[in-house]
Design an enzyme around this catalytic site. Sequence first.
Site, PDB file in Angstrom:
ATOM      1  N   VAL A  37     -52.763-145.713  15.903  1.00  0.00           N
ATOM      2  CA  VAL A  37     -52.220-146.809  16.701  1.00  0.00           C
ATOM      3  C   VAL A  37     -51.963-146.311  18.116  1.00  0.00           C
ATOM      4  O   VAL A  37     -51.393-145.234  18.322  1.00  0.00           O
ATOM      5  CB  VAL A  37     -50.920-147.358  16.079  1.00  0.00           C
ATOM      6  CG1 VAL A  37     -50.400-148.536  16.894  1.00  0.00           C
ATOM      7  CG2 VAL A  37     -51.162-147.787  14.644  1.00  0.00           C
ATOM      8  N   LYS A  55     -54.587-150.903  16.775  1.00  0.00           N
ATOM      9  CA  LYS A  55     -54.869-150.041  15.628  1.00  0.00           C
ATOM     10  C   LYS A  55     -56.373-149.846  15.546  1.00  0.00           C
ATOM     11  O   LYS A  55     -57.132-150.818  15.450  1.00  0.00           O
ATOM     12  CB  LYS A  55     -54.338-150.661  14.339  1.00  0.00           C
ATOM     13  CG  LYS A  55     -54.433-149.722  13.132  1.00  0.00           C
ATOM     14  CD  LYS A  55     -53.694-150.309  11.932  1.00  0.00           C
ATOM     15  CE  LYS A  55     -53.671-149.326  10.773  1.00  0.00           C
ATOM     16  NZ  LYS A  55     -52.901-149.853   9.619  1.00  0.00           N
ATOM     17  N   ASP A  87     -46.666-153.815  -0.955  1.00  0.00           N
ATOM     18  CA  ASP A  87     -46.274-152.497  -0.434  1.00  0.00           C
ATOM     19  C   ASP A  87     -45.021-152.615   0.422  1.00  0.00           C
ATOM     20  O   ASP A  87     -44.941-152.030   1.504  1.00  0.00           O
ATOM     21  CB  ASP A  87     -47.424-151.890   0.365  1.00  0.00           C
ATOM     22  CG  ASP A  87     -47.228-150.391   0.607  1.00  0.00           C
ATOM     23  OD1 ASP A  87     -46.507-149.756  -0.185  1.00  0.00           O
ATOM     24  OD2 ASP A  87     -47.788-149.863   1.575  1.00  0.00           O
TER      25      ASP A  87
END
Length: 556
Positions: A267, A282, A377
């Site tokens: 990033v 990114k 996640d």
Amino acid sequence: MSTWIAPTDHDDITLDANSPFAIPMRPEVDSNTPIGIELQEGDTGETQGTNELLQTRLAGAALALGFGAGIFSLWTLLREVTSIEQHLGWFFIGLEITTAIALIGMGIWLYRVPSATCRCLRWCELAIFGLTSCLFALLHYLEIVFIVQDFSLIPQMPMGGWLILIFTYSIFVPRSWWVILWASATMSIFPIVATAVAIILHPDVRAAIGFDPSSLVEMVLFLVATIFASVSSVRMISYLREKAHEAKELGRYKLKEKIGSGGMGDVYLAEHRLMKRPCAIKVIRPEKAGDPKAIARFEREVRTTSRLTHWNSVSIFDYGRTADGKFYYVMEYLTGLSLQELVKRRGPLSPGRAVYLLKQVCNALIEAHGIGLIHRDIKPANIMVTELGGAYDVVKLLDFGLAKPITTSVNAPSEPELTVVGSLTGSPLYMSPEQALGEAQPDHRSDIYSLGGVAFYILTGKPPFLSGPTLKVLLAHIHEQPVAPSSQRKQGSAPISLELDSLVLRCLAKQPKDRFQSAQELLNALEALPEANEWNQKQAAQWWTCNCTHYQTSHG
């Protein structure tokens, strides 16, 4: 302070199909029992951009090798015609010409066909380099036999062709270094086999090499050195490309500095060239750029995140691909701390502030679940706390790279249902029991469990089950009951109400039916807690002014 910090410890490990921590089998089942774990979309490798890049590179490799074989066949033909005795024979000349025509034809076809499938390109790759390896192996064999029988000399192995072939593969084919290593080692087997066949079939060759085996040793050393050089060059090129990102522009954006790394990409802090607006870009890592699965996951993360519009989810501005095939996407640039950083630096949060932040995560999940996405996640490292538009303690939910659709709606694109034996997806310390077991497809209540683990962490400074070997943590999620967060608070800390204790433990229930059934239901429960009004914008502004140097400077 930066949003994007590379994972540094076990708390921030995310398991996916390629993770070295992936668990091959559940301990309670035998080795013949498959575990059905959902993978992210794209594990079939069918990624259009990657296929186009691979197709172009393979076409170039086929034409380069084809023209090289054609020129060499002309030289061989001229030598055979002008020589008194035949060297390689007309059969080999015909084979050379046929190979050259086949390679050139394959290269032209790859250039002309609109778009080949991933499977087709794999077969083309095998044909191009397999056919050339077989031709070189036959030439290798004939050269050794010719030198020994016609000149009674100890043969010097013809290695120039193998050098060209191995380096052609490493230069033209976009692959990671370990794939280059495997392919180069495979191609190096051909001259060894050709030499062994010559030794076995021809006693005079066996006698010559037996008398002085130095040429055999030199051949092996040459092959090892060639493999090492090709792999090293690939790794060096990847490193230089990574460094070059810091000094070049991506489309309309100028890269300023690297601010973080993750498993998939790096990033960078960037700026729009015309609007002069800061943003974060990114970029997929150079070593991942040749991996269709990595590209597919990267593209999935972009598409998934761009569908989210709630202010508590990170915003995607743009998406593109560089001239050399690197994928990137542009998102809002945030300054602040992840919950993991915040707790590590300042210790457990007050119950009122924890509730204030958790409510915002629920808001983000309400939108995601509403359009049929589960995050899969959720962990402290993926929840950002920042200042935005004059408001403090604004939560941003990050990293939807593992997000998975749970329903198919009219507006949602169809997604393939893929399974793999022996892989887990998620972060071990915050993974729901159903994710750890792989017995059923996790639904939105899996995110509720993970958010309960985050709540436990920010209230106590530790995950629900203490760090240890990955398998031990997963078994704890499946079998052990968590303790109440209040029992883990330090003496003198602000007390946790019984209602908040019960809320966290309900989120961490083993069975999905025993948890809150939606993010909206959890949000309603958070708003009904005694701590719901203990933290507000005024207190948040005071905290940021006193504790964050960035805001002390900007606000005088």
